[in-house]
Scaffold this active site. Structure first.
Site, PDB file in Angstrom:
ATOM      1  N   ARG A 178      64.641  77.554  31.019  1.00 54.92           N
ATOM      2  CA  ARG A 178      65.786  77.094  30.214  1.00 54.92           C
ATOM      3  C   ARG A 178      65.393  76.968  28.752  1.00 54.92           C
ATOM      4  O   ARG A 178      66.103  77.364  27.863  1.00 54.92           O
ATOM      5  CB  ARG A 178      66.261  75.732  30.725  1.00 54.92           C
ATOM      6  N   ALA A 238      59.505  76.663  45.159  1.00 58.45           N
ATOM      7  CA  ALA A 238      60.303  75.678  44.409  1.00 58.45           C
ATOM      8  C   ALA A 238      61.135  74.828  45.359  1.00 58.45           C
ATOM      9  O   ALA A 238      60.707  73.745  45.785  1.00 58.45           O
ATOM     10  CB  ALA A 238      61.170  76.410  43.397  1.00 58.45           C
ATOM     11  N   ARG A 239      62.304  75.303  45.722  1.00 56.69           N
ATOM     12  CA  ARG A 239      63.182  74.591  46.647  1.00 56.69           C
ATOM     13  C   ARG A 239      64.038  75.602  47.378  1.00 56.69           C
ATOM     14  O   ARG A 239      64.409  76.635  46.806  1.00 56.69           O
ATOM     15  CB  ARG A 239      64.121  73.639  45.902  1.00 56.69           C
ATOM     16  N   GLU A 268      66.148  73.828  55.327  1.00 58.06           N
ATOM     17  CA  GLU A 268      64.910  73.568  56.074  1.00 58.06           C
ATOM     18  C   GLU A 268      64.965  72.194  56.745  1.00 58.06           C
ATOM     19  O   GLU A 268      65.642  71.309  56.254  1.00 58.06           O
ATOM     20  CB  GLU A 268      63.690  73.681  55.146  1.00 58.06           C
ATOM     21  N   HIS A 286      56.714  74.389  53.953  1.00 60.41           N
ATOM     22  CA  HIS A 286      56.790  73.436  52.831  1.00 60.41           C
ATOM     23  C   HIS A 286      55.483  72.626  52.708  1.00 60.41           C
ATOM     24  O   HIS A 286      55.502  71.394  52.827  1.00 60.41           O
ATOM     25  CB  HIS A 286      58.002  72.507  52.993  1.00 60.41           C
ATOM     26  N   ILE A 287      54.398  73.344  52.460  1.00 60.87           N
ATOM     27  CA  ILE A 287      53.079  72.694  52.413  1.00 60.87           C
ATOM     28  C   ILE A 287      52.369  72.904  51.073  1.00 60.87           C
ATOM     29  O   ILE A 287      51.156  72.689  50.972  1.00 60.87           O
ATOM     30  CB  ILE A 287      52.164  73.196  53.558  1.00 60.87           C
TER      31      ILE A 287
HETATM   32  C1  DGY Z   1      57.466  68.007  45.934  1.00 63.92           C
HETATM   33  O1  DGY Z   1      56.655  67.188  45.538  1.00 63.92           O
HETATM   34  O2  DGY Z   1      58.574  68.141  45.405  1.00 63.92           O
HETATM   35  C2  DGY Z   1      57.066  68.858  47.071  1.00 63.92           C
HETATM   36  O3  DGY Z   1      57.978  69.864  47.318  1.00 63.92           O
HETATM   37  C3  DGY Z   1      56.840  68.006  48.297  1.00 63.92           C
HETATM   38  O4  DGY Z   1      58.059  67.635  48.813  1.00 63.92           O
END
Ligand code: DGY
Length: 326
Positions: A178, A238-239, A268, A286-287
């Site tokens: 951004r 990221a997400r 997830e 998600h590790i």
């Molecule tokens: C975070 O810290 O955002 C990681 O994705 C762990 O959830």
């Protein structure tokens, strides 16, 4: 009387012991994933909550939990928080920045390398007993060293990945964000700012490290994937929701891009069924921040935020500091 807090998921026993020195603690060491209604019931009479990304804190919950003063997330991401609603309700939000930056950057790099070099796919092949002989093009992937690394989102983790690429692997690093970094930071990261479409078109390996927001929803969908090189890889640490997972699975099947590495997913812990059937994707649960020292540091910081605010009136890493009374 000690303040009461809820620890909403299982946590290191040492952290519970620390919290019990300061608070009347209700904990969830059985690690039950509560429904929103169960979470509201558990939060009754609690001034603080130790949360993770799996507890949604929104206006409805806040209205039903009038005693709540702080939610301390054990995560740097906080898309489980409705920050505006928390601020309006006078509830402090905290997260765990910095302590996971390098560990998460290591993982992003590892996932990129595993994806480029087809490590998961070749391991499954070997375990299935299919390896009979050497072949000149067997699991031939793409190079990481000397290639072009694209980074979408250039916060702390993006910068740490850029440094690994530019200074460790001789990569040309380009990024889109951004806001553009200042010149000194760009030089330290060895990274050049480009438009999003240049990033998509030029990256050999594209890593997503931007925070989730409604604007970032499906930032990578069919149209964006179509702009990428057919030899490119896409890495999402990221997400979930930033990538349109159905569109990605289709792109992987059709060869629009070569491969993907995913640590996060839409909805997830469910994973889009099509992703489970394509071979050219490395899937992890998600590790990215999951090393013992880093998870301990995250838990410690979340606990220190609860103690800092509820005991001393001073949180360490507030997201809505305007809530803190002077
Ligand atoms: C975070 O810290 O955002 C990681 O994705 C762990 O959830």
């Amino acid at each position: 009387m000690k303040p009461s807090i809820l620890v909403a998921r299982a946590v290191f026993p040492q952290i519970l012991t620390l919290l019990e020195q300061h608070f009347d603690v209700t904990s969830n060491q059985d690690d039950v994933v509560w429904s929103p209604a169960q979470l509201i019931a558990q939060l009754q009479g609690k001034q603080g909550a130790f949360t993770t990304g799996s507890q949604r804190i929104d206006a409805e919950l806040l209205k039903a939990c009038p005693d709540l003063k702080i939610c301390a997330n054990m995560a740097v991401g906080y898309n489980n928080f409705d920050l505006d609603a928390m601020t309006a309700a006078g509830v402090l939000a905290t997260n765990t920045p910095d302590v996971l930056t390098e560990t998460t950057a290591d993982f992003g790099f590892a996932l990129m390398m595993a994806t480029a070099r087809r490590m998961a796919e070749s391991e499954h092949f070997l375990r299935a007993g299919l390896w009979n002989s050497w072949r000149y093009d067997m699991f031939a992937g793409s190079d990481v060293h000397g290639s072009t690394l694209g980074i979408l989102g250039m916060g702390r983790i993006g910068q740490a990945i850029a440094k690994r690429g530019a200074h460790g692997f001789g990569m040309k690093v380009i990024y889109h964000n951004r806001s553009r970094l200042d010149a000194a930071l760009e030089a330290a990261c060895g990274a050049a700012y480009v438009s999003k479409s240049d990033l998509l078109q030029q990256a050999d390996h594209l890593i997503l490290v931007l925070p989730y927001s409604p604007e970032a929803h499906h930032a990578i969908g069919a149209a964006e994937l179509a702009q990428m090189k057919p030899t490119a890889t896409l890495i999402n640490i990221a997400r979930g929701g930033i990538v349109d997972d159905a569109a990605l699975a289709a792109a992987l099947k059709q060869g629009t891009i070569a491969a993907a590495g995913l640590d996060v997913y839409e909805g997830e812990p469910k994973v889009h069924p099509d992703l489970l059937t394509v071979p050219n994707v490395v899937l992890t649960p998600h590790i990215a921040s999951a090393t013992m020292p880093t998870r301990m540091a995250m838990a410690q910081l979340a606990a220190d935020n609860l103690i800092g605010y509820l005991v001393h009136g001073k949180p360490l890493t507030p997201l809505n500091p305007q809530v803190v009374k002077a």
